[in-house]
Design a protein around this motif. Sequence first.
Motif, mmCIF file in Angstrom:
data_model
loop_
_atom_site.group_PDB
_atom_site.id
_atom_site.type_symbol
_atom_site.label_atom_id
_atom_site.label_comp_id
_atom_site.label_asym_id
_atom_site.label_seq_id
_atom_site.Cartn_x
_atom_site.Cartn_y
_atom_site.Cartn_z
ATOM 1 N N SER A 54 0.811 -1.224 0.000
ATOM 2 C CA SER A 54 0.000 0.000 0.000
ATOM 3 C C SER A 54 0.844 1.274 0.000
ATOM 4 O O SER A 54 0.372 2.319 -0.439
ATOM 5 C CB SER A 54 -0.962 0.005 1.187
ATOM 6 O OG SER A 54 -0.245 -0.028 2.408
ATOM 7 N N ALA A 55 2.075 1.196 0.445
ATOM 8 C CA ALA A 55 2.962 2.373 0.432
ATOM 9 C C ALA A 55 3.446 2.712 -0.974
ATOM 10 O O ALA A 55 4.071 3.749 -1.183
ATOM 11 C CB ALA A 55 4.162 2.131 1.344
ATOM 12 N N TYR A 56 3.139 1.846 -1.942
ATOM 13 C CA TYR A 56 3.603 2.016 -3.319
ATOM 14 C C TYR A 56 2.422 1.933 -4.287
ATOM 15 O O TYR A 56 2.328 0.998 -5.093
ATOM 16 C CB TYR A 56 4.653 0.944 -3.659
ATOM 17 C CG TYR A 56 5.746 0.870 -2.629
ATOM 18 C CD1 TYR A 56 6.816 1.753 -2.676
ATOM 19 C CD2 TYR A 56 5.685 -0.040 -1.579
ATOM 20 C CE1 TYR A 56 7.801 1.719 -1.706
ATOM 21 C CE2 TYR A 56 6.677 -0.084 -0.608
ATOM 22 C CZ TYR A 56 7.728 0.798 -0.677
ATOM 23 O OH TYR A 56 8.710 0.763 0.278
ATOM 24 N N PRO A 57 1.503 2.893 -4.236
ATOM 25 C CA PRO A 57 0.280 2.796 -5.053
ATOM 26 C C PRO A 57 0.527 2.821 -6.556
ATOM 27 O O PRO A 57 -0.326 2.388 -7.328
ATOM 28 C CB PRO A 57 -0.539 4.004 -4.603
ATOM 29 C CG PRO A 57 0.457 4.959 -4.045
ATOM 30 C CD PRO A 57 1.550 4.110 -3.450
ATOM 31 N N GLU A 58 1.679 3.287 -6.972
ATOM 32 C CA GLU A 58 1.982 3.347 -8.407
ATOM 33 C C GLU A 58 2.606 2.050 -8.933
ATOM 34 O O GLU A 58 2.813 1.900 -10.134
ATOM 35 C CB GLU A 58 2.923 4.521 -8.705
ATOM 36 C CG GLU A 58 4.344 4.365 -8.174
ATOM 37 C CD GLU A 58 4.509 4.544 -6.661
ATOM 38 O OE1 GLU A 58 5.583 4.184 -6.159
ATOM 39 O OE2 GLU A 58 3.582 5.026 -5.981
ATOM 40 N N MET A 59 2.871 1.100 -8.044
ATOM 41 C CA MET A 59 3.504 -0.157 -8.439
ATOM 42 C C MET A 59 2.516 -1.041 -9.201
ATOM 43 O O MET A 59 1.360 -1.167 -8.825
ATOM 44 C CB MET A 59 4.011 -0.909 -7.208
ATOM 45 C CG MET A 59 4.745 -2.192 -7.550
ATOM 46 S SD MET A 59 5.163 -3.189 -6.101
ATOM 47 C CE MET A 59 6.209 -2.091 -5.202
ATOM 48 N N TRP A 60 2.997 -1.662 -10.270
ATOM 49 C CA TRP A 60 2.189 -2.633 -11.008
ATOM 50 C C TRP A 60 2.161 -3.937 -10.246
ATOM 51 O O TRP A 60 3.192 -4.408 -9.753
ATOM 52 C CB TRP A 60 2.791 -2.877 -12.392
ATOM 53 C CG TRP A 60 2.456 -1.816 -13.370
ATOM 54 C CD1 TRP A 60 3.159 -0.671 -13.600
ATOM 55 C CD2 TRP A 60 1.322 -1.770 -14.218
ATOM 56 N NE1 TRP A 60 2.529 0.077 -14.554
ATOM 57 C CE2 TRP A 60 1.395 -0.581 -14.955
ATOM 58 C CE3 TRP A 60 0.254 -2.633 -14.429
ATOM 59 C CZ2 TRP A 60 0.437 -0.229 -15.891
ATOM 60 C CZ3 TRP A 60 -0.703 -2.277 -15.365
ATOM 61 C CH2 TRP A 60 -0.601 -1.092 -16.080
ATOM 62 N N LEU A 61 0.956 -4.532 -10.165
ATOM 63 C CA LEU A 61 0.765 -5.813 -9.506
ATOM 64 C C LEU A 61 0.065 -6.752 -10.490
ATOM 65 O O LEU A 61 -0.921 -6.372 -11.115
ATOM 66 C CB LEU A 61 -0.104 -5.651 -8.263
ATOM 67 C CG LEU A 61 0.376 -4.617 -7.240
ATOM 68 C CD1 LEU A 61 -0.696 -4.382 -6.193
ATOM 69 C CD2 LEU A 61 1.674 -5.047 -6.611
ATOM 70 N N ILE A 62 0.586 -7.952 -10.615
ATOM 71 C CA ILE A 62 -0.034 -8.980 -11.449
ATOM 72 C C ILE A 62 -0.445 -10.098 -10.507
ATOM 73 O O ILE A 62 0.408 -10.758 -9.923
ATOM 74 C CB ILE A 62 0.938 -9.493 -12.529
ATOM 75 C CG1 ILE A 62 1.426 -8.334 -13.397
ATOM 76 C CG2 ILE A 62 0.267 -10.580 -13.363
ATOM 77 C CD1 ILE A 62 2.560 -8.709 -14.332
ATOM 78 N N GLY A 63 -1.739 -10.273 -10.323
ATOM 79 C CA GLY A 63 -2.234 -11.258 -9.377
ATOM 80 C C GLY A 63 -3.006 -12.372 -10.064
ATOM 81 O O GLY A 63 -3.205 -12.358 -11.287
ATOM 82 N N GLY A 64 -3.446 -13.318 -9.253
ATOM 83 C CA GLY A 64 -4.254 -14.415 -9.766
ATOM 84 C C GLY A 64 -3.576 -15.197 -10.875
ATOM 85 O O GLY A 64 -4.214 -15.596 -11.847
ATOM 86 N N ASN A 65 -2.264 -15.402 -10.743
ATOM 87 C CA ASN A 65 -1.478 -16.117 -11.768
ATOM 88 C C ASN A 65 -1.615 -15.488 -13.153
ATOM 89 O O ASN A 65 -1.712 -16.171 -14.165
ATOM 90 C CB ASN A 65 -1.866 -17.604 -11.812
ATOM 91 C CG ASN A 65 -1.355 -18.353 -10.603
ATOM 92 O OD1 ASN A 65 -0.247 -18.124 -10.154
ATOM 93 N ND2 ASN A 65 -2.171 -19.244 -10.083
ATOM 94 N N GLY A 66 -1.644 -14.151 -13.170
ATOM 95 C CA GLY A 66 -1.679 -13.434 -14.440
ATOM 96 C C GLY A 66 -3.060 -12.981 -14.870
ATOM 97 O O GLY A 66 -3.197 -12.279 -15.870
ATOM 98 N N ALA A 67 -4.089 -13.340 -14.121
ATOM 99 C CA ALA A 67 -5.454 -12.989 -14.514
ATOM 100 C C ALA A 67 -5.846 -11.573 -14.115
ATOM 101 O O ALA A 67 -6.821 -11.036 -14.625
ATOM 102 C CB ALA A 67 -6.445 -13.983 -13.894
ATOM 103 N N GLU A 68 -5.096 -10.964 -13.187
ATOM 104 C CA GLU A 68 -5.452 -9.636 -12.688
ATOM 105 C C GLU A 68 -4.278 -8.668 -12.840
ATOM 106 O O GLU A 68 -3.143 -9.016 -12.497
ATOM 107 C CB GLU A 68 -5.804 -9.700 -11.202
ATOM 108 C CG GLU A 68 -6.895 -10.665 -10.855
ATOM 109 C CD GLU A 68 -7.056 -10.791 -9.352
ATOM 110 O OE1 GLU A 68 -8.159 -10.544 -8.869
ATOM 111 O OE2 GLU A 68 -6.069 -11.128 -8.670
#
Length: 72
Positions: A56-70
């Motif tokens: 949460s301290a890095y709101p600009e960070m890209w996150l890929i979740g759900g094994n690539g689905a999100e």
Amino acid sequence: MTIKLIATDMDGTFLNDHGDYDQERFANDYAALQRRGIQFVIASGHQAAELAMTFSAYPEMWLIGGNGAELW
């Protein structure tokens, strides 16, 4: 060759055996990457919303979740 992006998995790669990471060290490393224009991406089987809470301290960070689905 210029590095433009670093992506990492969470469990068994980025996180320690307790499911945590050195937040102070990462803050320094992340700031250095940002100064160099290098994107840091978390890719995981975890849900993106869970990853967003962890980082949460890095709101600009890209996150890929759900094994690539999100993408977040």
